[in-house]
Design a protein around this motif. Structure first.
Motif, PDB file in Angstrom:
ATOM      1  N   GLU B 203      37.705  30.042  33.443  1.00 64.03           N
ATOM      2  CA  GLU B 203      38.964  30.304  34.141  1.00 64.03           C
ATOM      3  C   GLU B 203      40.136  30.229  33.174  1.00 64.03           C
ATOM      4  OE1 GLU B 203      39.882  27.502  37.143  1.00 64.03           O
ATOM      5  OE2 GLU B 203      41.724  28.533  37.768  1.00 64.03           O
ATOM      6  N   ARG B 209      38.105  36.922  34.986  1.00 62.57           N
ATOM      7  CA  ARG B 209      38.974  37.828  35.744  1.00 62.57           C
ATOM      8  C   ARG B 209      38.312  39.160  36.038  1.00 62.57           C
ATOM      9  NH1 ARG B 209      43.819  35.064  33.875  1.00 62.57           N
ATOM     10  NH2 ARG B 209      43.943  36.033  31.824  1.00 62.57           N
ATOM     11  N   GLU B 213      39.877  36.827  40.980  1.00 60.49           N
ATOM     12  CA  GLU B 213      41.318  36.808  40.716  1.00 60.49           C
ATOM     13  C   GLU B 213      41.772  35.411  40.308  1.00 60.49           C
ATOM     14  OE1 GLU B 213      40.389  37.931  43.934  1.00 60.49           O
ATOM     15  OE2 GLU B 213      40.255  40.040  43.329  1.00 60.49           O
ATOM     16  N   GLU B 214      40.997  34.427  40.723  1.00 61.50           N
ATOM     17  CA  GLU B 214      41.473  33.049  40.595  1.00 61.50           C
ATOM     18  C   GLU B 214      40.261  32.141  40.449  1.00 61.50           C
ATOM     19  OE1 GLU B 214      42.162  29.257  42.714  1.00 61.50           O
ATOM     20  OE2 GLU B 214      40.961  30.966  43.373  1.00 61.50           O
ATOM     21  N   SER B 244      46.893  25.493  43.520  1.00 56.37           N
ATOM     22  CA  SER B 244      47.927  26.147  42.723  1.00 56.37           C
ATOM     23  C   SER B 244      49.232  25.354  42.757  1.00 56.37           C
ATOM     24  CB  SER B 244      48.184  27.553  43.261  1.00 56.37           C
ATOM     25  OG  SER B 244      48.588  27.492  44.615  1.00 56.37           O
TER      26      SER B 244
END
Lengths: 249, 249
Positions: B203, B209, B213-214, B244
């Motif tokens: 990550e 990716r 996406e995350e 996040s």
DNA sequence: ATGCTTAGTTATCAGCGTTCACTTAGTGGT
DNA sequence: ACCACTAAGTGAACGCTGATAACTAAGCAT
């Protein structure tokens, strides 16, 4: 237009090859920061600005090197895979995986270039060439994974054990790439890759030496566990040669 | 000798702090290659040779930065751990693990410094200071692992499923660190760490990716699987805040 | 043979780590 | 208060880096 390659074109191709060859050698000798235009030019008996006739910038040359590295590792994996019968899918996956580790351990700097932290001043090209090369690499594993699943489906984890947000992301990824697998199988694929990446990266970067002297045995054990997940343990066998004696040019 | 710290000593400490602070900022802004003595000196209103009164070389300063980063991530993990009751061992392990990922995602460059490929021109100091810091980091996870095992032993893999060479290496490592666990448990510890490292490194380095996406959801799913291995699923709970929104200075 | 393109040169700029000789400021002893 | 000592910081210099501009020499097609 009898010949597409004039005398000058052939000379140019040869020069490009020489540049990349010397760059690769300096890369492995000095490390990631050792890619220096001036040093390459010096060894070629040239001056540094001359190299700008072949690459618009240092970043462009680095991009070319990265693409070459992708090509190398993918070729090594495909060769290892194709050396085995087409119906021995499990053995093929094992061979490709071992080829991946062998290349990585033998080319630690290049591995860092492809799979490590982004280079200090390096800016990725926006064209998507690197993404394409990465996709081709992932494709080797993905194709084998899909074939193994198609031949004999293996038990999948319960979808409830996967974070809902991850399910969403995996579904998008699956749709993007054709999507012939259940999302839990796509999860398993990603999870397997993460585990293999972790084992190899730790070894190559030397981050496992606090515990282990060497990484090959850990990798083999991990590979065996992954084989169990995919139901291909009967095709698991110790590698043909001791891991340290493999590798090559 | 009334005061150990004279006026000059205090000024010196302050200067050292300023150097490291500016170096850290430039590190995060420019990247790994952005640690430049001259740039630091310029921002401090000094000339570059003046910095040699505080660090014998650029490598020395980098070593100091790495040690600070170890200190930071270990402190973050310990704080997250200690915020939970001492008998909630599973919850403590989860908290420490999440703190590890949060710090790593929030400090990608520093993560690369500690856990990524070795820096281009950087030569590790031979004193063993870095090894000691690494051991302290690993100790946070190891202590929790041992405590969880001591409280309620979890099922261990069969020793026959582990490569004999790996068993040897693990036994040496185990003996080196006290060795109160069966070798199969030591294997499980290393395997868990490899999986967590893989998920976080992929990550942080942006190497996942192509699929996701995350990385938070993948990490949570991985964490849940590790919890199952250690028999602490009943103490698994979603993190208090969305991943996040965590992190900080 | 002429004109265009490419390969490669020298000179130059700004930036880097590092060393050396030197000046300035702070500290401790008498 | 003065003196000797030490630490902090400066300026010049060396050799290295990527990059640009102006220029020369060679290759090639018409």
């Amino acid at each position: 237009m009898v010949a597409e390659t004039s005398r000058r074109d052939r000379h140019r191709e040869q020069t490009v090859g020489e540049i990349k060859q010397i760059a690769r050698r300096q890369l492995t000798e000095v490390g990631t920061g050792g890619i220096a235009l001036r040093a390459i030019a010096r060894e070629m008996g040239m001056t540094a600005p001359g190299l700008y006739r072949y690459y618009a910038s240092l970043d462009d040359l680095i991009t070319a090197l990265i693409l070459d590295c992708y090509e190398e590792v993918v070729t090594a994996m495909e060769q290892a895979r194709d050396a085995l019968p087409a119906d021995s899918l499990g053995a093929r996956l094992h061979a490709a995986s071992r080829a991946f580790r062998t290349w990585s351990v033998g080319h630690p700097v290049e591995f860092g270039l492809i799979f490590g932290a982004p280079l200090p001043g390096y800016a990725r090209p926006p064209e998507g060439a690197l993404e394409q090369a990465g996709a081709r690499f992932a494709g080797v594993f993905r194709d084998l994974f899909v074939q193994i699943w198609a031949r004999r489906p293996f038990p999948l984890p319960d979808e409830s054990s996967i974070d809902p947000r991850l399910v969403e992301q995996l579904e998008r990824y699956s749709a993007r790439t054709g999507g012939r697998l259940p999302v839990t199988a796509v999860y398993l694929f990603v999870a397997c890759w993460v585990r293999m990446y972790g084992a190899v990266a730790m070894e190559v970067f030397g981050r496992i030496r606090w515990a282990l002297e060497e990484g090959g045995a850990l990798f083999e054990t991990e590979l065996r566990q992954l084989a169990e997940l995919l139901g291909i343990t009967e095709e698991y066998a110790l590698p043909p040669a001791p891991s340290s004696a493999a590798g090559g040019a």
